[in-house]
Design a protein around this motif. Structure first.
Motif, PDB file in Angstrom:
ATOM      1  N   LEU A   1      40.103  35.485  53.911  1.00 57.13           N
ATOM      2  CA  LEU A   1      38.922  35.126  53.631  1.00 57.13           C
ATOM      3  C   LEU A   1      37.662  35.209  52.708  1.00 57.13           C
ATOM      4  O   LEU A   1      36.879  35.286  53.426  1.00 57.13           O
ATOM      5  N   GLY A   2      37.965  35.675  51.570  1.00 56.41           N
ATOM      6  CA  GLY A   2      36.794  35.463  50.837  1.00 56.41           C
ATOM      7  C   GLY A   2      35.580  36.497  50.573  1.00 56.41           C
ATOM      8  O   GLY A   2      35.191  36.613  50.426  1.00 56.41           O
ATOM      9  N   ARG A   3      36.303  37.189  51.409  1.00 62.28           N
ATOM     10  CA  ARG A   3      35.609  39.446  51.487  1.00 62.28           C
ATOM     11  C   ARG A   3      35.796  39.434  50.370  1.00 62.28           C
ATOM     12  O   ARG A   3      36.542  40.808  49.746  1.00 62.28           O
ATOM     13  N   TRP A   4      35.094  38.998  49.084  1.00 64.31           N
ATOM     14  CA  TRP A   4      35.760  39.803  47.967  1.00 64.31           C
ATOM     15  C   TRP A   4      35.395  40.800  47.630  1.00 64.31           C
ATOM     16  O   TRP A   4      35.784  41.810  46.822  1.00 64.31           O
ATOM     17  N   ASP A   5      33.855  41.889  47.883  1.00 64.81           N
ATOM     18  CA  ASP A   5      33.669  42.670  47.990  1.00 64.81           C
ATOM     19  C   ASP A   5      34.584  44.302  48.712  1.00 64.81           C
ATOM     20  O   ASP A   5      34.469  44.914  47.747  1.00 64.81           O
ATOM     21  N   GLU A   6      34.834  43.946  49.667  1.00 61.72           N
ATOM     22  CA  GLU A   6      35.503  44.613  50.361  1.00 61.72           C
ATOM     23  C   GLU A   6      37.356  44.487  49.885  1.00 61.72           C
ATOM     24  O   GLU A   6      37.101  45.909  49.410  1.00 61.72           O
ATOM     25  N   ILE A   7      37.832  43.677  49.131  1.00 62.80           N
ATOM     26  CA  ILE A   7      39.015  43.754  48.387  1.00 62.80           C
ATOM     27  C   ILE A   7      38.320  44.824  47.125  1.00 62.80           C
ATOM     28  O   ILE A   7      39.344  45.706  47.238  1.00 62.80           O
ATOM     29  N   LEU A   8      37.634  45.233  45.990  1.00 60.95           N
ATOM     30  CA  LEU A   8      37.449  45.626  45.273  1.00 60.95           C
ATOM     31  C   LEU A   8      37.517  46.426  45.477  1.00 60.95           C
ATOM     32  O   LEU A   8      37.948  47.743  45.201  1.00 60.95           O
ATOM     33  N   ASP A   9      36.483  47.305  46.576  1.00 62.72           N
ATOM     34  CA  ASP A   9      36.024  48.157  47.176  1.00 62.72           C
ATOM     35  C   ASP A   9      38.125  49.717  47.331  1.00 62.72           C
ATOM     36  O   ASP A   9      37.072  50.569  47.435  1.00 62.72           O
ATOM     37  N   SER A  10      38.168  48.650  48.149  1.00 60.06           N
ATOM     38  CA  SER A  10      39.523  48.851  49.068  1.00 60.06           C
ATOM     39  C   SER A  10      40.649  49.176  47.953  1.00 60.06           C
ATOM     40  O   SER A  10      41.664  49.994  48.438  1.00 60.06           O
ATOM     41  N   ALA A  11      40.871  48.206  47.507  1.00 62.38           N
ATOM     42  CA  ALA A  11      41.656  48.094  46.234  1.00 62.38           C
ATOM     43  C   ALA A  11      41.382  49.645  44.939  1.00 62.38           C
ATOM     44  O   ALA A  11      42.610  49.598  45.050  1.00 62.38           O
ATOM     45  N   ALA A  12      40.058  49.413  44.904  1.00 67.26           N
ATOM     46  CA  ALA A  12      40.019  51.186  43.870  1.00 67.26           C
ATOM     47  C   ALA A  12      40.361  52.448  44.983  1.00 67.26           C
ATOM     48  O   ALA A  12      41.028  52.846  43.949  1.00 67.26           O
ATOM     49  N   GLY A  13      39.647  52.270  46.150  1.00 67.92           N
ATOM     50  CA  GLY A  13      40.386  53.212  46.473  1.00 67.92           C
ATOM     51  C   GLY A  13      42.027  53.655  47.183  1.00 67.92           C
ATOM     52  O   GLY A  13      42.680  54.771  46.782  1.00 67.92           O
ATOM     53  N   ILE A  14      42.960  52.028  47.499  1.00 66.11           N
ATOM     54  CA  ILE A  14      44.361  52.207  47.033  1.00 66.11           C
ATOM     55  C   ILE A  14      44.484  53.024  45.240  1.00 66.11           C
ATOM     56  O   ILE A  14      45.899  53.929  45.689  1.00 66.11           O
ATOM     57  N   LEU A  15      44.474  53.011  44.910  1.00 67.13           N
ATOM     58  CA  LEU A  15      44.676  52.849  43.404  1.00 67.13           C
ATOM     59  C   LEU A  15      44.195  54.476  43.122  1.00 67.13           C
ATOM     60  O   LEU A  15      45.066  54.701  42.311  1.00 67.13           O
ATOM     61  N   GLU A  16      43.158  54.743  43.193  1.00 70.35           N
ATOM     62  CA  GLU A  16      42.842  55.898  43.206  1.00 70.35           C
ATOM     63  C   GLU A  16      43.821  57.397  43.824  1.00 70.35           C
ATOM     64  O   GLU A  16      44.062  57.903  43.705  1.00 70.35           O
ATOM     65  N   TRP A  17      43.942  56.504  44.858  1.00 70.92           N
ATOM     66  CA  TRP A  17      44.625  57.244  45.648  1.00 70.92           C
ATOM     67  C   TRP A  17      46.595  57.449  45.123  1.00 70.92           C
ATOM     68  O   TRP A  17      47.126  58.027  45.483  1.00 70.92           O
ATOM     69  N   THR A  18      46.997  55.880  44.519  1.00 73.77           N
ATOM     70  CA  THR A  18      48.190  56.260  44.503  1.00 73.77           C
ATOM     71  C   THR A  18      48.715  56.692  42.953  1.00 73.77           C
ATOM     72  O   THR A  18      49.337  57.586  42.673  1.00 73.77           O
ATOM     73  N   ASN A  19      47.034  56.876  42.204  1.00 74.24           N
ATOM     74  CA  ASN A  19      46.934  57.420  40.795  1.00 74.24           C
ATOM     75  C   ASN A  19      47.317  58.687  40.570  1.00 74.24           C
ATOM     76  O   ASN A  19      47.813  59.395  40.028  1.00 74.24           O
TER      77      ASN A  19
END
Length: 359
Positions: free
Chosen positions: A331-349
């Motif tokens: 859908l081209g929603r880049w900012d949401e991707i970055l925010d969500s991906a950062a949250g996922i990585l923080e959680w998994t790390n």
């Protein structure tokens, strides 16, 4: 009233009730909670499990007050508290995994180390801890459950614990070890004969093949899992096998795969089995993205996120977020991707890494 032939009373105000309650000495108060629990059991009869949480509360209060008063708690009281804490966990595991985990942990505290059912409670604690995203604690409990089952020659239970441990190890980013554990579990289960544990193991085997890109092998394992699950009438295994077959068919370009996924989701929602239903949601969203477009997929993922959040299923909720990344990308929603991906990585790390990191 709800209990025929019994007169019922109520306090005129909650404050009067609380003051009256607090003035009863602890020892006597504990005995009253115990008497109340026994009365509920007698009234409930065969439907006693429907009142498991209420009974767990009264027995827990009876035990805690007896201990606070310096009384020696009877073995009967301790056993009743443990039993109904376990049943309360079973009753709430598909509705609120946070409460279920607390009930199971309390039951485990009350179990003697040599208790015959210690492995069963350990396994329930481990599954709940996995759903909550408490991976270190979950792995420890799986391993303890496995040891307890082996010591009692409960091969099928030990193999099922291995299946669950395999799933956790796979999620933690060690697919080779996970695959080896699952293969050993399937061998043990096949030696024991057909059972719901074997059907679930075949479904997991299908998923491992699908993730490795071997869709045809995944379809074969899913078909085997589904046939056995239907023969045994295991609803959870049917849902998991249907979901795996649906994804395998979609991967192979068979439009009937989406029908399998819809069927799995409907069965999951109707049965109230939360864990397999949460998995189906994410897989269904992926398939819908291919067939109906990312907007329809994102709507389904929103439903899935609510489903997981309301039940306290943190781990499954994270996988919903992981699945959302690809949809947001489309859908081209880049900012949401970055925010969500950062949250996922923080959680998994915080949990030592995860297969989800690759996404």
């Amino acid at each position: 009233g709800s209990t025929p032939d019994n007169v019922q009373y109520a306090f005129a105000h909650g404050l009067i009730r609380d003051v009256s309650y607090s003035q009863i000495p602890r020892s006597a108060r504990g005995r009253k909670h115990g008497a109340m629990a026994k009365w509920i059991e007698s009234v409930a009869g065969e439907r006693v499990t429907d009142h498991a949480e209420l009974l767990a509360y009264h027995y827990e209060q009876a035990l805690a007050l007896a201990q606070a008063a310096g009384d020696v708690a009877s073995d009967e009281l301790i056993e009743a508290t443990r039993r109904f804490s376990t049943l309360a966990g079973d009753r709430t595991q598909d509705l609120d995994v946070v409460r279920a985990q607390a009930y199971y942990e309390r039951a485990l505290q009350l179990l003697p180390t040599a208790a015959s059912d210690r492995g069963d409670v350990l396994l329930k604690v481990a599954i709940a801890a996995t759903s909550r995203g408490h991976f270190d604690a979950a792995q420890q409990r799986y391993e303890e459950a496995l040891t307890a089952f082996i010591e009692r020659d409960r091969t099928s239970s030990a193999a099922y614990a291995m299946v669950q441990l395999s799933n956790l190890i796979w999620e933690r980013g060690d697919p080779d070890n996970a695959k080896a554990i699952l293969a050993e579990a399937i061998t043990l289960l096949e030696q024991q004969g057909s059972g719901p544990e074997l059907a679930s193991a075949y479904a997991d085997q299908a998923w491992q093949a699908l993730i490795a890109g071997r869709s045809q092998d995944g379809l074969g394992a899913a078909d085997k899992a589904l046939a056995l699950a239907k023969e045994l009438g295991s609803e959870e295994a049917i849902i998991r096998a249907l979901s795996a077959r649906g994804m395998a068919r979609c991967d192979l370009g068979n439009a009937r795969g989406l029908d399998d996924l819809r069927g799995a989701l409907n069965r999951g929602l109707e049965s109230g089995l939360a864990r397999p239903t949460a998995v189906v949601y994410s897989n269904m969203a992926e398939a819908v993205s291919w067939s109906e477009g990312p907007a329809a997929s994102l709507k389904l993922l929103s439903e899935a996120s609510d489903f997981c959040r309301l039940r306290g299923m943190v781990d499954a909720g994270q996988w919903v977020h992981v699945t959302s990344l690809e949809v947001l990308f489309a859908l081209g929603r880049w900012d949401e991707i970055l925010d969500s991906a950062a949250g996922i990585l923080e959680w998994t790390n915080a949990r030592g890494g995860s297969y989800g990191d690759l996404w």
